[in-house]
Design a protein around this motif. Structure first.
Motif, PDB file in Angstrom:
ATOM      1  N   THR A  60     -19.872  47.736  45.303  1.00 19.96           N
ATOM      2  CA  THR A  60     -19.983  46.422  44.995  1.00 19.96           C
ATOM      3  C   THR A  60     -21.678  46.265  45.084  1.00 19.96           C
ATOM      4  O   THR A  60     -21.985  45.204  44.738  1.00 19.96           O
ATOM      5  CB  THR A  60     -19.504  45.516  45.937  1.00 19.96           C
ATOM      6  N   GLU A  61     -22.433  46.911  45.920  1.00 19.01           N
ATOM      7  CA  GLU A  61     -23.639  47.069  46.279  1.00 19.01           C
ATOM      8  C   GLU A  61     -24.611  48.067  45.733  1.00 19.01           C
ATOM      9  O   GLU A  61     -24.251  49.205  45.739  1.00 19.01           O
ATOM     10  CB  GLU A  61     -23.939  46.447  47.368  1.00 19.01           C
ATOM     11  N   ASP A  62     -25.751  48.115  45.389  1.00 25.56           N
ATOM     12  CA  ASP A  62     -26.828  49.067  45.298  1.00 25.56           C
ATOM     13  C   ASP A  62     -27.263  49.552  46.494  1.00 25.56           C
ATOM     14  O   ASP A  62     -27.917  48.635  47.296  1.00 25.56           O
ATOM     15  CB  ASP A  62     -28.051  48.810  44.162  1.00 25.56           C
ATOM     16  N   VAL A  63     -27.191  50.557  47.154  1.00 30.27           N
ATOM     17  CA  VAL A  63     -27.334  50.973  48.556  1.00 30.27           C
ATOM     18  C   VAL A  63     -28.863  50.836  48.523  1.00 30.27           C
ATOM     19  O   VAL A  63     -29.219  50.383  49.715  1.00 30.27           O
ATOM     20  CB  VAL A  63     -26.614  52.510  48.726  1.00 30.27           C
ATOM     21  N   TYR A  64     -29.407  51.646  47.805  1.00 29.95           N
ATOM     22  CA  TYR A  64     -31.020  51.859  47.949  1.00 29.95           C
ATOM     23  C   TYR A  64     -31.423  50.253  48.000  1.00 29.95           C
ATOM     24  O   TYR A  64     -32.507  49.800  48.648  1.00 29.95           O
ATOM     25  CB  TYR A  64     -31.675  52.512  46.772  1.00 29.95           C
ATOM     26  N   ASP A  65     -31.199  49.394  46.918  1.00 26.89           N
ATOM     27  CA  ASP A  65     -31.733  47.991  46.883  1.00 26.89           C
ATOM     28  C   ASP A  65     -31.490  47.326  48.351  1.00 26.89           C
ATOM     29  O   ASP A  65     -32.438  46.658  48.632  1.00 26.89           O
ATOM     30  CB  ASP A  65     -31.214  47.479  45.954  1.00 26.89           C
ATOM     31  N   ALA A 115     -37.638  45.148  54.635  1.00 27.96           N
ATOM     32  CA  ALA A 115     -38.899  44.656  54.114  1.00 27.96           C
ATOM     33  C   ALA A 115     -39.321  45.813  53.122  1.00 27.96           C
ATOM     34  O   ALA A 115     -40.795  45.701  53.201  1.00 27.96           O
ATOM     35  CB  ALA A 115     -39.638  44.063  55.074  1.00 27.96           C
ATOM     36  N   GLY A 116     -38.958  46.595  52.596  1.00 28.44           N
ATOM     37  CA  GLY A 116     -39.199  47.398  51.560  1.00 28.44           C
ATOM     38  C   GLY A 116     -39.740  48.685  52.136  1.00 28.44           C
ATOM     39  O   GLY A 116     -40.225  49.621  51.467  1.00 28.44           O
ATOM     40  N   ARG A 117     -39.513  48.896  53.417  1.00 26.43           N
ATOM     41  CA  ARG A 117     -40.032  50.117  54.036  1.00 26.43           C
ATOM     42  C   ARG A 117     -39.224  51.195  54.032  1.00 26.43           C
ATOM     43  O   ARG A 117     -39.527  52.479  54.292  1.00 26.43           O
ATOM     44  CB  ARG A 117     -40.505  49.826  55.569  1.00 26.43           C
ATOM     45  N   GLY A 118     -37.824  50.872  54.117  1.00 29.80           N
ATOM     46  CA  GLY A 118     -36.874  51.916  54.251  1.00 29.80           C
ATOM     47  C   GLY A 118     -36.260  52.232  55.855  1.00 29.80           C
ATOM     48  O   GLY A 118     -36.863  51.535  56.767  1.00 29.80           O
ATOM     49  N   ALA A 119     -35.199  52.689  55.698  1.00 28.28           N
ATOM     50  CA  ALA A 119     -34.560  52.902  57.223  1.00 28.28           C
ATOM     51  C   ALA A 119     -35.469  53.940  58.033  1.00 28.28           C
ATOM     52  O   ALA A 119     -36.093  54.801  57.375  1.00 28.28           O
ATOM     53  CB  ALA A 119     -33.177  53.433  57.090  1.00 28.28           C
ATOM     54  N   ASP A 120     -35.363  53.590  59.331  1.00 27.41           N
ATOM     55  CA  ASP A 120     -36.303  54.627  60.115  1.00 27.41           C
ATOM     56  C   ASP A 120     -35.489  55.947  60.154  1.00 27.41           C
ATOM     57  O   ASP A 120     -36.279  57.172  60.111  1.00 27.41           O
ATOM     58  CB  ASP A 120     -36.454  54.089  61.675  1.00 27.41           C
ATOM     59  N   GLU A 127     -31.955  49.248  67.254  1.00 24.52           N
ATOM     60  CA  GLU A 127     -31.949  47.540  66.996  1.00 24.52           C
ATOM     61  C   GLU A 127     -30.739  47.306  65.854  1.00 24.52           C
ATOM     62  O   GLU A 127     -30.079  46.325  66.260  1.00 24.52           O
ATOM     63  CB  GLU A 127     -33.354  47.005  66.980  1.00 24.52           C
ATOM     64  N   ARG A 128     -30.661  48.025  65.085  1.00 22.10           N
ATOM     65  CA  ARG A 128     -30.055  47.785  63.928  1.00 22.10           C
ATOM     66  C   ARG A 128     -29.314  49.092  63.316  1.00 22.10           C
ATOM     67  O   ARG A 128     -30.024  49.808  63.256  1.00 22.10           O
ATOM     68  CB  ARG A 128     -30.946  46.937  62.785  1.00 22.10           C
ATOM     69  N   VAL A 129     -28.109  48.806  63.004  1.00 23.59           N
ATOM     70  CA  VAL A 129     -27.441  50.075  62.248  1.00 23.59           C
ATOM     71  C   VAL A 129     -26.823  49.420  61.097  1.00 23.59           C
ATOM     72  O   VAL A 129     -26.250  48.410  61.165  1.00 23.59           O
ATOM     73  CB  VAL A 129     -26.260  50.540  63.235  1.00 23.59           C
ATOM     74  N   VAL A 130     -27.231  50.030  59.820  1.00 22.29           N
ATOM     75  CA  VAL A 130     -26.387  49.634  58.573  1.00 22.29           C
ATOM     76  C   VAL A 130     -25.688  50.884  58.201  1.00 22.29           C
ATOM     77  O   VAL A 130     -26.016  51.978  58.200  1.00 22.29           O
ATOM     78  CB  VAL A 130     -27.848  49.556  57.702  1.00 22.29           C
ATOM     79  N   ALA A 131     -24.194  50.516  58.096  1.00 26.08           N
ATOM     80  CA  ALA A 131     -23.208  51.295  57.759  1.00 26.08           C
ATOM     81  C   ALA A 131     -22.878  51.310  56.186  1.00 26.08           C
ATOM     82  O   ALA A 131     -22.586  50.233  55.776  1.00 26.08           O
ATOM     83  CB  ALA A 131     -22.069  51.332  58.749  1.00 26.08           C
ATOM     84  N   VAL A 132     -22.514  52.552  55.694  1.00 30.09           N
ATOM     85  CA  VAL A 132     -22.272  52.684  54.153  1.00 30.09           C
ATOM     86  C   VAL A 132     -20.886  53.329  53.778  1.00 30.09           C
ATOM     87  O   VAL A 132     -20.657  54.434  54.492  1.00 30.09           O
ATOM     88  CB  VAL A 132     -23.492  53.405  53.525  1.00 30.09           C
ATOM     89  N   ALA A 161     -29.647  59.412  51.086  1.00 30.41           N
ATOM     90  CA  ALA A 161     -30.296  59.104  52.355  1.00 30.41           C
ATOM     91  C   ALA A 161     -31.675  59.456  52.399  1.00 30.41           C
ATOM     92  O   ALA A 161     -32.641  58.762  52.879  1.00 30.41           O
ATOM     93  CB  ALA A 161     -29.508  59.936  53.367  1.00 30.41           C
ATOM     94  N   ILE A 162     -31.946  60.538  51.606  1.00 34.11           N
ATOM     95  CA  ILE A 162     -33.278  61.047  51.354  1.00 34.11           C
ATOM     96  C   ILE A 162     -34.331  59.805  50.996  1.00 34.11           C
ATOM     97  O   ILE A 162     -35.504  59.500  51.376  1.00 34.11           O
ATOM     98  CB  ILE A 162     -33.656  62.188  50.405  1.00 34.11           C
ATOM     99  N   LEU A 163     -33.852  59.315  49.587  1.00 28.33           N
ATOM    100  CA  LEU A 163     -34.656  58.160  49.069  1.00 28.33           C
ATOM    101  C   LEU A 163     -34.622  56.897  49.773  1.00 28.33           C
ATOM    102  O   LEU A 163     -35.603  56.193  49.854  1.00 28.33           O
ATOM    103  CB  LEU A 163     -33.939  57.954  47.658  1.00 28.33           C
ATOM    104  N   CYS A 164     -33.682  56.660  50.621  1.00 33.96           N
ATOM    105  CA  CYS A 164     -33.572  55.525  51.591  1.00 33.96           C
ATOM    106  C   CYS A 164     -34.405  55.717  52.714  1.00 33.96           C
ATOM    107  O   CYS A 164     -34.563  54.621  53.610  1.00 33.96           O
ATOM    108  CB  CYS A 164     -32.062  54.990  51.682  1.00 33.96           C
ATOM    109  N   CYS A 165     -34.735  56.729  53.007  1.00 34.39           N
ATOM    110  CA  CYS A 165     -35.366  56.918  54.336  1.00 34.39           C
ATOM    111  C   CYS A 165     -36.949  56.545  54.321  1.00 34.39           C
ATOM    112  O   CYS A 165     -37.523  56.913  53.281  1.00 34.39           O
ATOM    113  CB  CYS A 165     -35.301  58.313  54.997  1.00 34.39           C
TER     114      CYS A 165
END
Length: 389
Positions: free
Chosen positions: A238-243, A250-255, A211-216, A295-299
Motif C-alpha cells: 500500500t506504500e512505496d517503501v523507498y519514499d 528527512a531524506g537521509r535514508g536508514a542508518d 532509537e527507531r525501527v522501521v519494519a516492512v 535495502a541497498i537503495l534505502c540505506c
C-alpha cells in the motif's frame, strides 16, 4: 520413531524412520521435547534448495533431553535438558577457534559439492540437504547430535522449552542481524520481513540501542506484532517503501538496513520482481533479490546492509554502483550460533526478552505437514509453529 520427511516439492510427510544411533564418542542422542518450522525450511518445501533426497528428515530448530551420550561429549550427561544450535561445529578448526562456528572446516562431509557451488564450504547443518552434510534433522522424536561437546547448551530449570527453543536459530540470527548494524544511539534501523527472524531482529535492534525501527511487510498479523515491539511499519503493498523511508529519515535514508527475507519474497508489484520470477521459473536465475536491491537503495551513505535472509546462488541486477559510490558496508552470514548462545541465554534469564512471544501455532508432528502449508501461505495468522513430538 516418527519424523517429518521430505519426498519432493510441497511433499512432506510424517513417517516412521529408523531411530538414530551413536556413531562417535562425541555424539549425543536427545529425545526431542520441542522443535519448530523455520522460514528457511520453506525454501526446502518450495523445492528451492538443491541436493535434497527422498527420505531426508527435516528440521534444525530443536531441543530436548539427553538420553545417550558419548564419553567425549564434554560435560553433558543423560537427563540434561539442552537446546541444539542448527550449525554443527567441531570446535577445533581454524574458524571454530575464532568463533566463526558456521564456517567449520570439518563438519560438512559433502564439502566438495558446496565448494563447487560456492568456492568454499560452510559448516554442516541439521536437516538441510546433502549440500550441507545430509544430517538428519530434528523435526522428529529423536536426534543424533554430532560434536555434542561443542553444540548443545544446557537450559536452566527456570526456563520453559518455548523460552529456550529459539536459541537454536532464529533468536541468534535476528540478534546477529542487528549486531551487524553496529547500532549507535539515535539511529534508525529498517528491517525487511516481519517473520520470526525479522521479529527477533526488531527486538534485538531495540536491545542494542536503536532509537527507531522501521519494519516492512504486508501480513497484518506480522505488522501488528512488529508494532507491539515499538516498530513503525510499512505495508509494501500500500506504500512505496523507498519514499516512506526517505520521509521518515528527512531524506537521509536508514542508518542500517536488514534483509530478513532472502530468496523468496512475497509478491511485489515492481517490474524487476516480475522479471526475477520469470528467470527463476525458466531456470535463468537462482534467486529473487528484490528485497536486497531495495535495502541497498534505502540505506544512507556509509550505512550498513545486514543480510540474514537465505540466498543460494547468483543474484542479478544488484545495484553495486549505488553501494560502492555511497560507501555501504555489507555484513552477512549463516549464524555461528555457538558464539551467541551463552550471552543470549543470559538475556532470557534476566527477563530482557522472552522469545516465545512469536509462537502462534502449537502442534504435534502428525500435524506438521499441514502446518508447513499454513506457514508458507501465511494462513490462520501463522507466524511461528512449534511442535511437541
Amino acid at each position: 520413531m516418527k519424523a517429518l520427511v521430505w519426498h519432493g516439492k510441497s511433499d512432506i510427510r510424517c513417517e516412521s524412520v529408523a531411530d538414530p544411533v551413536m556413531e562417535d564418542s562425541r555424539d549425543a542422542i536427545i529425545r526431542v521435547s520441542a522443535c519448530a518450522i523455520c522460514g528457511s525450511d520453506l525454501h526446502i518445501f518450495d523445492g528451492v534448495i538443491p541436493e535434497m533426497q527422498h527420505g531426508d528428515v527435516l528440521g534444525h530448530e530443536t531441543m530436548g533431553e539427553v538420553v545417550d551420550v558419548g564419553k567425549d561429549a564434554g560435560n553433558l550427561k543423560v537427563g540434561d535438558r539442552v537446546v541444539v544450535p542448527f550449525t554443527i561445529a567441531c570446535g577445533e578448526c581454524f574458524f571454530c577457534k575464532r568463533g566463526f562456528y558456521s564456517g567449520c572446516e570439518r563438519t560438512n562431509p559433502d564439502r566438495a559439492k558446496a565448494e563447487r557451488m560456492w568456492g568454499h564450504s560452510p559448516a554442516g547443518l541439521f536437516g538441510y540437504s546433502h549440500l550441507l552434510g545430509g544430517y538428519a534433522g530434528g523435526q522428529a522424536e529423536y536426534l543424533r547430535v554430532p560434536y555434542a561437546n561443542i553444540g548443545p547448551i544446557k537450559v536452566p530449570e527456570q526456563l520453559t522449552d518455548e523460552q529456550a527453543l529459539f536459541l537454536s536459530d532464529i533468536f541468534p540470527t535476528g540478534y546477529m542481524a542487528a549486531e551487524f548494524c553496529n547500532i549507535q544511539p539515535g539511529q534508525t534501523i529498517a528491517i525487511w520481513g516481519c517473520g520470526p527472524v525479522g521479529q527477533m531482529a526488531i527486538r534485538s535492534a531495540f536491545l542494542l540501542g536503536a532509537e527507531r525501527v522501521v519494519a516492512v511487510d504486508t501480513v497484518p498479523e506480522r505488522l501488528a506484532l512488529a508494532r507491539d515491539a515499538g516498530a513503525e511499519t510499512i505495508d509494501f503493498k500500500t506504500e512505496d517503501v523507498y519514499d516512506r523511508i526517505q520521509a521518515l529519515t528527512a531524506g537521509r535514508g536508514a542508518d542500517s538496513c536488514i534483509d530478513a527475507v532472502g530468496t523468496e519474497p512475497d509478491t511485489w508489484s515492481a517490474a524487476e520482481a516480475v522479471v526475477d520470477r520469470i528467470k527463476t521459473a525458466t531456470f535463468l536465475g537462482t534467486d529473487r533479490p528484490h528485497v536486497l536491491r531495495q535495502a541497498i537503495l534505502c540505506c544512507r551513505n556509509f550505512g550498513t546492509v545486514s543480510i540474514v535472509g537465505v540466498y543460494g546462488g547468483f543474484l542479478d541486477q544488484i545495484p553495486m554502483g549505488s553501494a560502492i559510490n555511497r560507501g555501504l558496508t555489507f555484513r552477512m552470514a549463516q549464524t555461528p550460533v555457538q558464539h551467541y548462545l551463552p550471552m543470549l541465554m543470559d538475556r532470557i534469564v534476566r527477563g530482557e526478552i522472552d522469545p516465545s512471544f512469536v509462537i502462534t501455532h502449537r502442534a504435534t508432528l502428525e500435524e506438521g505437514p499441514d502446518l508447513y502449508k499454513t506457514f508458507r501461505d501465511k494462513r490462520d495468522g501463522c507466524i511461528k509453529v512449534v511442535m511437541t513430538p
